[in-house]
Design a protein around this motif. Structure first.
Motif, PDB file in Angstrom:
ATOM      1  N   LEU A 262     -15.024 -26.616  11.215  1.00 40.23           N
ATOM      2  CA  LEU A 262     -13.754 -27.286  11.488  1.00 40.23           C
ATOM      3  C   LEU A 262     -13.409 -28.287  10.396  1.00 40.23           C
ATOM      4  CD1 LEU A 262     -14.034 -27.924  15.346  1.00 40.23           C
ATOM      5  CD2 LEU A 262     -12.616 -26.225  14.173  1.00 40.23           C
ATOM      6  N   VAL A 263     -14.417 -28.987   9.895  1.00 33.87           N
ATOM      7  CA  VAL A 263     -14.167 -29.959   8.819  1.00 33.87           C
ATOM      8  C   VAL A 263     -13.687 -29.242   7.553  1.00 33.87           C
ATOM      9  CG1 VAL A 263     -15.269 -31.594   7.248  1.00 33.87           C
ATOM     10  CG2 VAL A 263     -15.728 -31.721   9.708  1.00 33.87           C
ATOM     11  N   VAL A 264     -14.376 -28.180   7.174  1.00 31.68           N
ATOM     12  CA  VAL A 264     -13.985 -27.433   5.972  1.00 31.68           C
ATOM     13  C   VAL A 264     -12.572 -26.879   6.117  1.00 31.68           C
ATOM     14  CG1 VAL A 264     -14.467 -25.348   4.638  1.00 31.68           C
ATOM     15  CG2 VAL A 264     -16.344 -26.843   5.318  1.00 31.68           C
ATOM     16  N   CYS A 265     -12.279 -26.303   7.273  1.00 31.78           N
ATOM     17  CA  CYS A 265     -10.960 -25.735   7.530  1.00 31.78           C
ATOM     18  C   CYS A 265      -9.883 -26.816   7.507  1.00 31.78           C
ATOM     19  CB  CYS A 265     -10.982 -25.015   8.879  1.00 31.78           C
ATOM     20  SG  CYS A 265      -9.462 -24.201   9.312  1.00 31.78           S
ATOM     21  N   SER A 266     -10.183 -27.979   8.089  1.00 31.19           N
ATOM     22  CA  SER A 266      -9.215 -29.079   8.130  1.00 31.19           C
ATOM     23  C   SER A 266      -8.918 -29.626   6.740  1.00 31.19           C
ATOM     24  CB  SER A 266      -9.740 -30.198   9.036  1.00 31.19           C
ATOM     25  OG  SER A 266      -9.912 -29.740  10.361  1.00 31.19           O
ATOM     26  N   VAL A 267      -9.950 -29.779   5.926  1.00 32.91           N
ATOM     27  CA  VAL A 267      -9.753 -30.287   4.565  1.00 32.91           C
ATOM     28  C   VAL A 267      -8.885 -29.326   3.756  1.00 32.91           C
ATOM     29  CG1 VAL A 267     -10.911 -30.813   2.390  1.00 32.91           C
ATOM     30  CG2 VAL A 267     -11.855 -31.657   4.549  1.00 32.91           C
ATOM     31  N   ALA A 268      -9.166 -28.025   3.866  1.00 32.56           N
ATOM     32  CA  ALA A 268      -8.367 -27.028   3.163  1.00 32.56           C
ATOM     33  C   ALA A 268      -6.918 -27.039   3.649  1.00 32.56           C
ATOM     34  CB  ALA A 268      -8.976 -25.639   3.339  1.00 32.56           C
TER      35      ALA A 268
ATOM     36  N   LEU B  76      -1.488 -23.238  11.010  1.00 32.02           N
ATOM     37  CA  LEU B  76      -2.009 -23.353   9.645  1.00 32.02           C
ATOM     38  C   LEU B  76      -3.530 -23.316   9.646  1.00 32.02           C
ATOM     39  CD1 LEU B  76      -1.671 -23.891   6.596  1.00 32.02           C
ATOM     40  CD2 LEU B  76      -1.597 -26.340   7.145  1.00 32.02           C
ATOM     41  N   LEU B  77      -4.147 -24.052  10.552  1.00 32.67           N
ATOM     42  CA  LEU B  77      -5.606 -24.043  10.650  1.00 32.67           C
ATOM     43  C   LEU B  77      -6.134 -22.640  10.955  1.00 32.67           C
ATOM     44  CD1 LEU B  77      -6.045 -27.354  12.646  1.00 32.67           C
ATOM     45  CD2 LEU B  77      -7.047 -26.919  10.391  1.00 32.67           C
ATOM     46  N   ALA B  78      -5.439 -21.923  11.832  1.00 32.53           N
ATOM     47  CA  ALA B  78      -5.863 -20.557  12.162  1.00 32.53           C
ATOM     48  C   ALA B  78      -5.752 -19.641  10.952  1.00 32.53           C
ATOM     49  CB  ALA B  78      -5.018 -20.013  13.318  1.00 32.53           C
ATOM     50  N   VAL B  79      -4.664 -19.784  10.189  1.00 26.57           N
ATOM     51  CA  VAL B  79      -4.486 -18.964   8.988  1.00 26.57           C
ATOM     52  C   VAL B  79      -5.576 -19.252   7.966  1.00 26.57           C
ATOM     53  CG1 VAL B  79      -3.000 -18.630   6.971  1.00 26.57           C
ATOM     54  CG2 VAL B  79      -2.016 -18.573   9.257  1.00 26.57           C
ATOM     55  N   VAL B  80      -5.840 -20.528   7.725  1.00 25.52           N
ATOM     56  CA  VAL B  80      -6.859 -20.906   6.743  1.00 25.52           C
ATOM     57  C   VAL B  80      -8.232 -20.388   7.164  1.00 25.52           C
ATOM     58  CG1 VAL B  80      -8.088 -22.859   5.714  1.00 25.52           C
ATOM     59  CG2 VAL B  80      -5.600 -22.924   5.907  1.00 25.52           C
ATOM     60  N   ALA B  81      -8.571 -20.546   8.433  1.00 28.98           N
ATOM     61  CA  ALA B  81      -9.873 -20.074   8.920  1.00 28.98           C
ATOM     62  C   ALA B  81     -10.007 -18.567   8.762  1.00 28.98           C
ATOM     63  CB  ALA B  81     -10.058 -20.479  10.384  1.00 28.98           C
ATOM     64  N   THR B  82      -8.942 -17.831   9.080  1.00 33.48           N
ATOM     65  CA  THR B  82      -8.980 -16.376   8.939  1.00 33.48           C
ATOM     66  C   THR B  82      -9.133 -15.971   7.479  1.00 33.48           C
ATOM     67  OG1 THR B  82      -7.572 -16.130  10.883  1.00 33.48           O
ATOM     68  CG2 THR B  82      -7.731 -14.239   9.410  1.00 33.48           C
ATOM     69  N   ALA B  83      -8.402 -16.648   6.591  1.00 32.82           N
ATOM     70  CA  ALA B  83      -8.492 -16.327   5.165  1.00 32.82           C
ATOM     71  C   ALA B  83      -9.884 -16.620   4.626  1.00 32.82           C
ATOM     72  CB  ALA B  83      -7.446 -17.129   4.389  1.00 32.82           C
ATOM     73  N   MET B  84     -10.506 -17.682   5.093  1.00 29.84           N
ATOM     74  CA  MET B  84     -11.844 -18.024   4.625  1.00 29.84           C
ATOM     75  C   MET B  84     -12.863 -16.949   4.985  1.00 29.84           C
ATOM     76  SD  MET B  84     -12.293 -22.122   5.267  1.00 29.84           S
ATOM     77  CE  MET B  84     -11.502 -23.316   4.166  1.00 29.84           C
ATOM     78  N   ARG B  85     -12.617 -16.229   6.049  1.00 27.63           N
ATOM     79  CA  ARG B  85     -13.554 -15.191   6.474  1.00 27.63           C
ATOM     80  C   ARG B  85     -13.214 -13.820   5.914  1.00 27.63           C
ATOM     81  NH1 ARG B  85     -13.855 -15.454  12.742  1.00 27.63           N
ATOM     82  NH2 ARG B  85     -11.613 -15.244  12.414  1.00 27.63           N
ATOM     83  N   SER B  86     -12.138 -13.728   5.129  1.00 23.35           N
ATOM     84  CA  SER B  86     -11.766 -12.446   4.528  1.00 23.35           C
ATOM     85  C   SER B  86     -12.610 -12.190   3.290  1.00 23.35           C
ATOM     86  CB  SER B  86     -10.280 -12.450   4.145  1.00 23.35           C
ATOM     87  OG  SER B  86      -9.464 -12.615   5.284  1.00 23.35           O
ATOM     88  N   GLN B  87     -13.049 -10.981   3.130  1.00 27.24           N
ATOM     89  CA  GLN B  87     -13.858 -10.623   1.970  1.00 27.24           C
ATOM     90  C   GLN B  87     -12.945 -10.166   0.841  1.00 27.24           C
ATOM     91  OE1 GLN B  87     -17.017  -7.910   2.995  1.00 27.24           O
ATOM     92  NE2 GLN B  87     -17.352  -8.882   4.977  1.00 27.24           N
ATOM     93  N   LEU B  88     -13.037 -10.844  -0.311  1.00 27.49           N
ATOM     94  CA  LEU B  88     -12.139 -10.558  -1.431  1.00 27.49           C
ATOM     95  C   LEU B  88     -12.260  -9.120  -1.918  1.00 27.49           C
ATOM     96  CD1 LEU B  88     -12.349 -13.845  -3.530  1.00 27.49           C
ATOM     97  CD2 LEU B  88     -10.563 -13.112  -1.949  1.00 27.49           C
ATOM     98  N   GLY B  89     -13.455  -8.566  -1.811  1.00 31.57           N
ATOM     99  CA  GLY B  89     -13.626  -7.175  -2.224  1.00 31.57           C
ATOM    100  C   GLY B  89     -12.762  -6.235  -1.407  1.00 31.57           C
ATOM    101  N   LEU B  90     -12.652  -6.521  -0.120  1.00 28.82           N
ATOM    102  CA  LEU B  90     -11.817  -5.691   0.746  1.00 28.82           C
ATOM    103  C   LEU B  90     -10.337  -5.914   0.451  1.00 28.82           C
ATOM    104  CD1 LEU B  90     -13.682  -5.985   4.168  1.00 28.82           C
ATOM    105  CD2 LEU B  90     -13.727  -4.099   2.524  1.00 28.82           C
TER     106      LEU B  90
END
Length: 358
Positions: A40-46, A312-326
């Motif tokens: 939550l802290v990482v997601c909030s800062v982003a 916004l927090l939901a979008v950021v969290a989802t993007a953080m879990r996306s694999q760039l290769g995919l």
């Protein structure tokens, strides 16, 4: 996908937890708040960084949140952040969608008049159909078309998030979802600047311009802002048209849930076929309350701000879990449904504005 390469935790937008087969038994049965805190802290800062950049440089905040989240996708490989990211993408998303119900009333939709309302529904239907056809042509699958069409037809990222909740990761992977979300944000930003200029160039009236912009720009804030840059009267008309589209979020998500039927981890019972997601029920309830009770601006204003922050927090969290290769693997084809739906939305809205709006 090679399951051994997956993160310790991975999940769809609502965050159902899945572990690698060898580690299933090691999962904690219960998690405390201290377990959620790192993610939550990482997601909030982003998210705060995205908000600061959006305020100072004028870029769409959802797009910035996506890009920052994708740039920090390596965070998902750190086991300790997984529960918090999962919590943000699941609970913050649902709460944000529910709070949108306070931003529109049935009276506002009825105030459009039947011609403008019918025209708005026509634009939405054409955008939805165009996205599904384009997705089939691009071999992206029906679900990618539904996601792109709904996001384009209704309210951009908010609709995409809600629709992905009923589509599920088993039907559409997070990489294609992220690509579609980026495409929707970029298309909406371009439309906000281009459509008022086009309307000015071809000499549309304030009412026609308000309908065109309100019916075809994806994001609510950008639709209203773009229309007000044309004129105050156009801005007022665009606001009502856009709110009518937002009011369709619940019905469309409910219909999609019925259409798709069984999802990941779901059942095929009669109840599951007819039941709407609870957050859509909550959206409808707040919309109904807002329609029969005058809720002061002192409450609706902060509610809108909170809704935007949660999404916004939901979008950021989802993007953080996306694999760039995919994401790279998804390629340009994942953007085709969004591009085609955006073009169809603009063309039909322009035709309705010229032919039917006085």
């Amino acid at each position: 996908m090679n399951r051994q390469a997956e993160n310790f935790y991975a999940g769809d937008l609502f965050g159902e937890l899945h572990q690698a087969d060898a580690a299933i038994d090691a999962a904690p049965a219960r998690l405390g708040w201290s377990d959620y805190l790192p993610g939550l802290v990482v997601c909030s800062v982003a998210s705060l960084a995205a908000a600061w950049l959006a305020e100072h440089y004028g870029f769409p905040i959802i797009l910035l949140g996506l890009l920052i989240g994708l740039a920090m996708s390596f965070i998902a490989s750190v086991e300790v952040t997984a529960p918090g990211l999962d919590f943000a993408s699941r609970h913050f998303l649902r709460a944000g969608i529910v709070l949108l119900g306070l931003q529109v009333t049935f009276a506002q939709v009825a105030g459009l008049g039947w011609i403008a309302f019918a025209g708005t529904m026509l634009v939405m239907a054409c955008a939805f159909a165009a996205a599904i056809v384009a997705a089939r042509w691009a071999r992206e699958g029906r679900e990618a078309g539904i996601l792109a069409g709904g996001a384009t037809a209704i309210c951009g990222a908010s609709a995409a998030l809600a629709l992905y909740g009923v589509i599920g990761r088993d039907r559409l992977d997070r990489a294609r979802f992220s690509v579609a979300l980026v495409g929707v944000a970029v298309a909406s930003a371009i439309a906000m600047s281009a459509y008022p200029a086009i309307a000015q160039g071809i000499g549309l009236t304030d009412k026609q311009a308000g309908f065109l912009i309100g019916a075809s720009v994806h994001d609510a804030a950008q639709a209203i802002g773009g229309a007000y840059s044309y004129s105050d009267h156009a801005g007022a008309d665009a606001t009502v048209v856009k709110l009518a589209r937002v009011a369709m979020l619940g019905p469309v998500v409910a219909l999609v849930a019925l259409w798709l039927g069984r999802g990941e981890g779901g059942t095929n019972s009669a109840w599951r076929k007819v039941a709407m997601p609870w957050f859509i029920v909550g959206f409808f309830l707040l919309l109904a309350v807002n329609s029969v009770v005058t809720i002061p601006e002192a409450l609706t204003g902060p509610a809108l701000t909170l809704s935007k922050a949660l999404l916004l927090l939901a979008v950021v969290a989802t993007a953080m879990r996306s694999q760039l290769g995919l994401l790279i693997e998804a390629g340009w084809r994942a953007l085709v449904p969004v591009a085609v739906a955006s073009c169809a939305s603009f063309v039909v809205a322009l035709a309705v504005a010229i032919l039917a709006i006085d």
